[in-house]
Scaffold this active site. Structure first.
Site, mmCIF file in Angstrom:
data_model
loop_
_atom_site.group_PDB
_atom_site.id
_atom_site.type_symbol
_atom_site.label_atom_id
_atom_site.label_comp_id
_atom_site.label_asym_id
_atom_site.label_seq_id
_atom_site.Cartn_x
_atom_site.Cartn_y
_atom_site.Cartn_z
ATOM 1 N N SER A 194 0.838 -1.203 0.000
ATOM 2 C CA SER A 194 0.000 0.000 0.000
ATOM 3 C C SER A 194 0.867 1.245 0.000
ATOM 4 O O SER A 194 1.912 1.291 0.665
ATOM 5 C CB SER A 194 -0.908 0.018 1.232
ATOM 6 O OG SER A 194 -1.584 1.261 1.344
ATOM 7 N N TYR A 209 -2.760 -0.186 10.185
ATOM 8 C CA TYR A 209 -2.849 -0.624 8.788
ATOM 9 C C TYR A 209 -1.556 -0.277 8.042
ATOM 10 O O TYR A 209 -0.966 -1.139 7.372
ATOM 11 C CB TYR A 209 -4.035 0.046 8.092
ATOM 12 C CG TYR A 209 -4.051 -0.177 6.602
ATOM 13 C CD1 TYR A 209 -4.475 -1.390 6.069
ATOM 14 C CD2 TYR A 209 -3.629 0.816 5.712
ATOM 15 C CE1 TYR A 209 -4.473 -1.619 4.694
ATOM 16 C CE2 TYR A 209 -3.626 0.598 4.344
ATOM 17 C CZ TYR A 209 -4.046 -0.618 3.839
ATOM 18 O OH TYR A 209 -4.037 -0.829 2.483
#
Length: 322
Positions: A194, A209
């Site tokens: 990501s 995250y």
């Protein structure tokens, strides 16, 4: 004659002037070379022949978003698919959809709840792929926050699930699939990372995250070094926003591709750099962000995430009232 005089005059300069001139020339050449390389890898360089890695692919998180789109792309290329997900109904639906589009597709399904009993789930995966010529592993299963939250606002269950799904699940699945690749001396592992962990300096209110995706990046880089001499390519792809359910984005755009558009780009990059951003408009954003001071990006990102938090709280309160 004038050219000869100029060259002679240049040679007579002190060494430090020659050194500075060479550095100046290199500083001009470096961005030009980088731009040419970007053009080549983004638009000219062909994708590798993925069939040389094997005839089957394992795809986790295959029922939605990027994982589903990659599964369809691999089926189109003739790969047998071992689709991994936590919902039996969704696995049946995506399997049927793939077979409807590709009548000769070979599709197997494996039920794993990455936030549940991973040991049992991975044991089922090992049993399912025994004897398969698994050439590609796509670790796409992942989860994020329901909306932006300060760490003290996140409940323990959310933190546990984030680590289990994004870190432990990916690690255990990779550990289960690797031995067959080592034995066959070929394979490719694609881990979906990501931009929250790599492109932007920080991702406030999504800290667990972002940290879990930083693990994916470092894990991938280490595996790349470990296994490249064994015929196994390991890559971490770093997408920015893609129009998926997890990103809570419904409409695609130039800078926010659909899952299908991203998947086509993703497959073209498998087997190359250990870290990459396959959708080229994302690489433009990455280049722009890298030019800005970290403090400026951090301030913008915090403000952006606080707006997401505000909308998320309002939505949650409204749901409770109904």
């Amino acid at each position: 004659m004038e050219l000869c005089d100029s060259l002679s005059s240049f040679k007579d300069q002190p060494p430090w002037i020659l050194a500075l001139s060479a550095l100046g020339l290199l500083s001009l050449l470096k961005p030009s070379i980088a731009a040419l390389r970007w053009l080549f890898v983004s638009f000219i360089r062909p994708g590798k022949n993925l069939a040389r890695y094997g005839s089957w692919a394992v795809v986790t998180g295959a029922t939605d978003g990027i994982g589903r789109a990659i599964a369809f792309q691999l089926a189109r290329r003739g790969f047998g698919l071992a689709l991994v997900g936590r919902s039996p109904d969704k696995l049946r639906e995506v399997s049927a959809a793939i077979r409807d589009k590709h009548s000769d597709a070979r599709v197997e399904t494996v039920l794993i709840d990455f936030a549940g009993d991973l040991v049992q789930g991975v044991a089922m995966l090992k049993k399912a792929i025994a004897g398969m010529d698994v050439g590609i592993l796509v670790n796409n299963a992942g989860m994020s926050y329901p909306y932006a939250k300060y760490l003290h606002e996140a409940d323990e269950e959310l933190i546990k699930d984030l680590i289990m799904v994004n870190v432990e699940g990916l690690t255990r699945v990779t550990h289960a699939v690797l031995p067959g690749m080592v034995e066959r001396k070929r394979g490719a592992i694609l881990n979906i990372g990501s931009g929250a962990a790599i492109v932007i300096p920080s991702d406030p209110l999504y800290d667990v995250y972002a940290a879990s995706k930083a693990y994916v990046d470092q894990f991938s880089k280490c595996l790349h070094v470990e296994y490249k001499d064994k015929g196994i390519a390991v890559q971490c792809q770093v997408p920015l926003y893609v129009a998926t359910k997890m990103a809570s984005i419904r409409r695609s755009s130039f800078f926010v591709p659909s899952a299908e558009t991203y998947a086509r780009a993703a497959l073209r990059w498998i087997g190359y750099e250990p870290r990459c951003t396959p959708y080229w408009p994302h690489s433009l954003i990455w280049a722009l962000i890298s030019l800005l001071p970290e403090a400026v990006v951090d301030k913008w990102r915090l403000r952006f995430c606080l707006q997401i938090r505000k909308r998320g709280i309002q939505k949650e309160l409204k749901a409770k009232e109904q």
